[in-house]
Design an enzyme around this catalytic site. Structure first.
Site, short mmCIF file in Angstrom:
data_model
loop_
_atom_site.label_atom_id
_atom_site.label_comp_id
_atom_site.label_asym_id
_atom_site.label_seq_id
_atom_site.Cartn_x
_atom_site.Cartn_y
_atom_site.Cartn_z
N GLU A 104 0.84 -1.19 0.00
CA GLU A 104 0.00 0.00 0.00
C GLU A 104 0.88 1.25 0.00
O GLU A 104 1.95 1.28 0.61
CB GLU A 104 -0.90 -0.01 1.25
N ASP A 109 0.06 5.35 0.65
CA ASP A 109 -1.07 6.14 1.14
C ASP A 109 -0.83 7.64 1.14
O ASP A 109 0.24 8.12 1.54
CB ASP A 109 -1.37 5.79 2.62
N GLU A 156 -3.22 10.17 3.24
CA GLU A 156 -4.36 10.18 4.15
C GLU A 156 -4.42 11.51 4.89
O GLU A 156 -3.42 11.94 5.47
CB GLU A 156 -4.25 9.04 5.18
N GLN A 162 -0.86 12.50 6.20
CA GLN A 162 0.00 11.34 6.49
C GLN A 162 0.31 10.60 5.20
O GLN A 162 -0.59 10.24 4.44
CB GLN A 162 -0.70 10.39 7.46
N THR A 163 1.60 10.39 4.95
CA THR A 163 2.04 9.52 3.86
C THR A 163 2.52 8.22 4.49
O THR A 163 3.07 8.21 5.58
CB THR A 163 3.16 10.17 3.05
N GLY A 201 -1.73 -8.40 11.75
CA GLY A 201 -1.40 -8.21 13.15
C GLY A 201 0.03 -7.77 13.38
O GLY A 201 0.42 -7.45 14.50
N GLY A 255 4.19 0.12 9.54
CA GLY A 255 3.97 1.29 8.72
C GLY A 255 5.23 2.11 8.59
O GLY A 255 6.17 1.98 9.39
N ARG A 256 5.27 2.92 7.57
CA ARG A 256 6.41 3.81 7.33
C ARG A 256 5.87 5.23 7.16
O ARG A 256 5.96 5.83 6.11
CB ARG A 256 7.18 3.32 6.10
N SER A 275 -10.53 5.14 16.05
CA SER A 275 -9.64 4.44 16.97
C SER A 275 -8.19 4.95 16.89
O SER A 275 -7.43 4.74 17.83
CB SER A 275 -9.67 2.93 16.68
N TRP A 276 -7.82 5.67 15.80
CA TRP A 276 -6.42 6.08 15.68
C TRP A 276 -6.19 7.39 14.94
O TRP A 276 -5.10 7.98 15.05
CB TRP A 276 -5.60 5.00 14.96
N ARG A 332 10.28 3.19 17.95
CA ARG A 332 10.11 2.15 16.94
C ARG A 332 11.29 1.18 16.97
O ARG A 332 12.42 1.54 17.29
CB ARG A 332 10.04 2.79 15.55
#
Length: 292
Positions: free
Chosen positions: A113, A115, A117, A130-131, A141, A145-146, A208-209, A284
């Protein structure tokens, strides 16, 4: 005789970073690609009752019943994918307005993906753009993400602005009004999406986020939440294109990378408007993101 003393009045002015946009990138990929109508390149994917086209502008809206999304007619193995988007003003916490590439329907739980956003916000706070890039698996699960997040140097609710992703075998570049804001180079096959993807857009509830890590939720007293799209651009190699199809580039040199002027413009954005970079997040586990 009265002594006249001049009164010094100090006016607060915004910093120059807000008073003007970034330096010119010198090269404008969108100007080299013709626009298409929504029905020429896309179709409704879900929420058809919350989707409307009028004079070339697609409107999506979210209320307590549903949001809406669309999908390209074809998958692509590389290309330039853009749209002009106008966001909803006021309280939009929990609401995501998006434009992205994905193959989640072909590879559920193991997909790629790319993105763009827009993270909804509370009153008088700016939107966050957000990229993100996912490689082979973000729904199993073990989400890796980056994310790189930005404020914008303009109000995205007042007018349409052009947002785009360029994806070719050597790099991913995110553009805002033709200004590159992020470049993600291919450093290894393991950290780069290589399988064909479709183009999507949507508006949906991500309470939720989405806003301050879920602190603020969607509030349907402010419904409907509206996203508008037009000036769609697709220039790329379809998944079944001949091997002679040449991937699109974002540089005036016709090869990977950016010009010095483009790098200068991107550097200005990242110095002044970047608010998060996954590679600089000490919380991270960077063994999972070796490209950092």
């Amino acid at each position: 005789m009265a002594l006249f003393v001049p009164l010094l009045v100090i006016f607060w002015l915004p910093s120059s970073n807000y008073a003007q946009g970034p330096p010119s990138p010198g090269y404008y990929p969108s100007s080299r690609i013709g626009s298409i109508g929504f029905n020429q390149g896309f179709r409704n994917l879900w929420g058809p009752q919350h989707q409307h086209i009028d004079q070339g502008t697609l409107t999506l809206w979210l209320d307590r019943n549903s949001g809406s999304g669309f999908k390209s007619l074809s998958p692509y193995s590389s290309g330039y994918f853009g749209a002009a988007i106008k966001l909803h003003p006021g309280y939009t916490a929990g609401v995501i307005t998006s434009f992205y590439l994905s193959n989640s329907e072909d590879h559920p739980g193991n997909h790629d993906e790319i993105d763009i956003e827009f993270l909804g916000t509370t009153q008088n706070k700016p939107y966050i753009l957000q990229t993100n890039v996912y490689i082979r698996g973000s729904g199993d699960g073990k989400i890796i993400g980056r994310e790189m997040k930005f404020r914008l140097w303009f109000d995205p609710t007042r007018d349409f602005h052009n947002y785009a992703m360029l994806w070719n075998p050597s790099e991913i570049i995110f553009f805002v009004d033709d200004v590159p804001i992020r470049r993600y180079p291919r450093k290894s096959d393991a950290t780069f999406p290589l399988r064909p993807m479709w183009v999507y857009g949507s508006i949906w509830d991500a309470s939720s986020w989405a806003t301050e890590n879920g602190k603020h939720k969607a509030n349907y007293r402010y419904q409907p939440f509206i996203g508008k799209y037009n000036n769609f651009k697709i220039a790329g190699c379809k998944a079944n294109s001949a091997t002679s199809c040449h991937p699109t580039t974002g540089s005036p040199y016709g090869s990977s990378g950016l010009s010095h002027q483009q790098y200068d413009a991107m550097g200005w954005v990242q110095r002044n408007y970047k608010v998060y970079d996954y590679c600089q997040d000490s919380k991270r586990d960077h063994k999972l993101t070796p490209e950092c």
